[in-house]
Design an enzyme around this catalytic site. Structure first.
Site, short mmCIF file in Angstrom:
data_model
loop_
_atom_site.label_atom_id
_atom_site.label_comp_id
_atom_site.label_asym_id
_atom_site.label_seq_id
_atom_site.Cartn_x
_atom_site.Cartn_y
_atom_site.Cartn_z
N THR A 119 63.23 24.47 26.37
CA THR A 119 63.59 24.95 27.71
C THR A 119 64.72 24.08 28.25
O THR A 119 64.59 22.86 28.31
CB THR A 119 62.37 24.86 28.64
OG1 THR A 119 61.29 25.55 28.02
CG2 THR A 119 62.65 25.46 30.00
N LYS A 201 63.68 31.88 31.40
CA LYS A 201 62.56 31.03 30.99
C LYS A 201 62.10 30.13 32.15
O LYS A 201 60.91 29.97 32.42
CB LYS A 201 62.98 30.18 29.79
CG LYS A 201 62.06 29.03 29.45
CD LYS A 201 60.73 29.53 28.92
CE LYS A 201 59.70 28.43 28.89
NZ LYS A 201 58.47 28.80 28.28
N GLY A 252 49.50 20.45 35.40
CA GLY A 252 49.95 19.59 34.30
C GLY A 252 50.62 20.40 33.22
O GLY A 252 50.99 21.55 33.42
N CYS A 255 55.28 22.15 30.90
CA CYS A 255 56.17 23.25 31.30
C CYS A 255 56.25 23.41 32.81
O CYS A 255 57.28 23.17 33.42
CB CYS A 255 55.67 24.53 30.66
SG CYS A 255 55.39 24.33 28.90
#
Ligand code: SAJ
Length: 416
Positions: A119, A201, A252, A255
């Site tokens: 990402t 994303k 958490g 991502c």
């Protein structure tokens, strides 16, 4: 792209390793690359560095087409699956992506394809990775972004069945990338340019983070109003166009707690809403400890047993877990604590695997992760606690049942 061609996968983490396995089991020759010597050694011995449902079986099937290395080797395709963490100032740290691009540039050949799965902020592929790959050489490089949307705990299932976005620097890059993923993906492909794919994303994860922040705000609100947020949320979700997520001790994982920051200082307008959501979610460990303090009133030198430090239920992954913040605050408060988790290994603090030992002489159970193990606990069987108190941040236990067994129970956002 023919199946006997070689794909080099850089970064053998929760995404890179399963992807390498899928590609190898579809017939590609795959070179799995990781900088961690220990991991490479382990994989060469056919042992997995982490667990994920179905991965063992897939790995065995893929093994004959898989080799492991510390450095990339010449190949037809390169897949970048390295982490993109945050700096202390919450800015994206692209050092692993940059290093991967530099490593690839040493072995890349004309007309190779490079796919970024990591990402990254919009513009990274075109402005940072592409110049590094090309260096001063004049040849064609195809470059795309194919973000992964699989969720830990169901990674394999979702890698196959989820729809995928593919964005490229040109049409041929998109075409080649789609061909590769078609070897194991059953979901639909949606094609676009590389900058849009990078942006998509991040907004997916930001949208989820934002919705969890809303749920967390409601939980805090309900605690003053004698309204149970879990009941209210359930009722609201009967509306056909409402879907309120679950509050908890924080957000958490690598991502949701990271990616939204990639946008915060972006664009002309900045992003007040995304930043506020991050701050609300990061405030939850403090709120949890504040609530636990109220339960512990009058108890000197309290001892807490933390139930669950994985970042979410039924996984061994503890990256960016809010439990670390909870522990840090407890240490500042000089509370004693023990930790139990049925899955997590190699945590920053010692984990007591034996549940009865973990609760012995404890004053309060603090449930942070809703592992099935905790949902199935029988409160009447818990022996040796000094005080029978439980704080459940995930609505995992049956309040009445625990109260009947003599426990003082507080569920996050239950109104009291
Ligand atoms: N959480 C809540 N309340 C909820 C849902 C989640 O507090 O209602 C918390 C969890 O406890 C956890 C954190 O959020 O701490 C993140 O968990 P998650 O299950 O929502 O998501 P991840 O981080 O495991 O995976 C996400 C997914 N993204 C989206 O759903 C938009 C996944 O599809 C992505 O592939 C993944 O991020 C990624 O790699 O980007």
């Amino acid at each position: 792209m023919k199946k006997n061609e070689t794909i080099c996968v850089l970064g053998l983490g929760y995404i890179g390793l399963p992807t390498a396995c899928f590609l190898a089991s579809s017939g590609y020759q795959v070179i799995g690359v990781d900088k961690k010597m220990e991991k490479v050694k382990l994989l060469k011995k056919s042992r997995l560095p982490f667990s994920e449902p179905g991965l063992n079986k897939l790995f065995k099937k893929a093994r004959k087409n898989l080799e492991f290395s510390l450095k990339p080797k010449p190949a037809d395709v390169f897949l970048i699956c390295v982490p993109t963490p945050l700096t202390k100032n919450k800015k994206v740290d692209l050092k692993y992506v940059i290093q991967a691009a530099k490593d690839i540039s040493k072995v890349i050949r004309d007309e190779n394809l490079v796919i970024i799965e990591s990402t990254v902020p919009p513009g990274t592929g075109e402005k940072i990775v592409l110049p590094l790959l090309k260096g001063k050489k004049y040849f064609d490089v195809y470059l795309s972004h194919a973000p992964e949307r699989a969720i830990p705990g169901k990674t394999l299932l979702e890698m196959v069945n989820n729809n995928r976005i593919i964005g490229g620097i040109d049409e041929h890059s998109v075409f080649l990338t789609k061909e590769i993923y078609s070897s194991f993906v059953k979901g639909k492909f949606y094609l676009t340019d590389i900058n849009t794919a990078e942006f998509v994303k991040i907004i997916e994860n930001s949208s989820r983070d934002l919705n969890i922040a809303f749920a967390n705000e409601l939980a805090k609100l309900c605690d003053g109003l004698k309204i149970n947020v879990w009941e209210a949320r359930k009722l609201a979700n009967f509306h056909p166009r409402v879907n309120i997520l679950s509050p908890g001790a924080g957000v958490g994982g690598h991502c949701l707690s990271v990616d939204p920051w990639f946008l915060v200082r972006g664009g002309i307008a900045g992003t007040k809403m995304i930043k506020t959501s991050r701050l609300i979610n990061d405030s939850m460990p403090y709120y949890v400890i504040e609530s636990v303090s109220k339960l512990l009133k009058g108890i000197k030198n309290p001892k807490i047993t933390i139930l669950g430090v994985a970042y979410k239920a039924n996984v061994d992954d503890w990256r960016e877990t809010p439990a670390l913040k909870v522990i840090e605050i407890m240490k500042k408060n000089k509370w004693q604590f023990q930790i139990h988790d049925p899955y997590v290994k190699d945590f920053s603090y010692e984990i007591e695997r034996n549940f009865q030992k973990a609760v012995k002489s404890s004053d309060c159970l603090l449930l942070l992760t809703d592992h099935n193990f905790y949902k199935q606990l029988k409160p009447e069987k818990l022996k040796g606690m000094r005080h029978k108190i439980i704080f459940d941040s995930r609505n995992a236990i049956d309040k009445e049942k625990w109260q009947k067994s003599g426990f003082k129970v507080k569920i996050l956002g239950d109104g009291y």
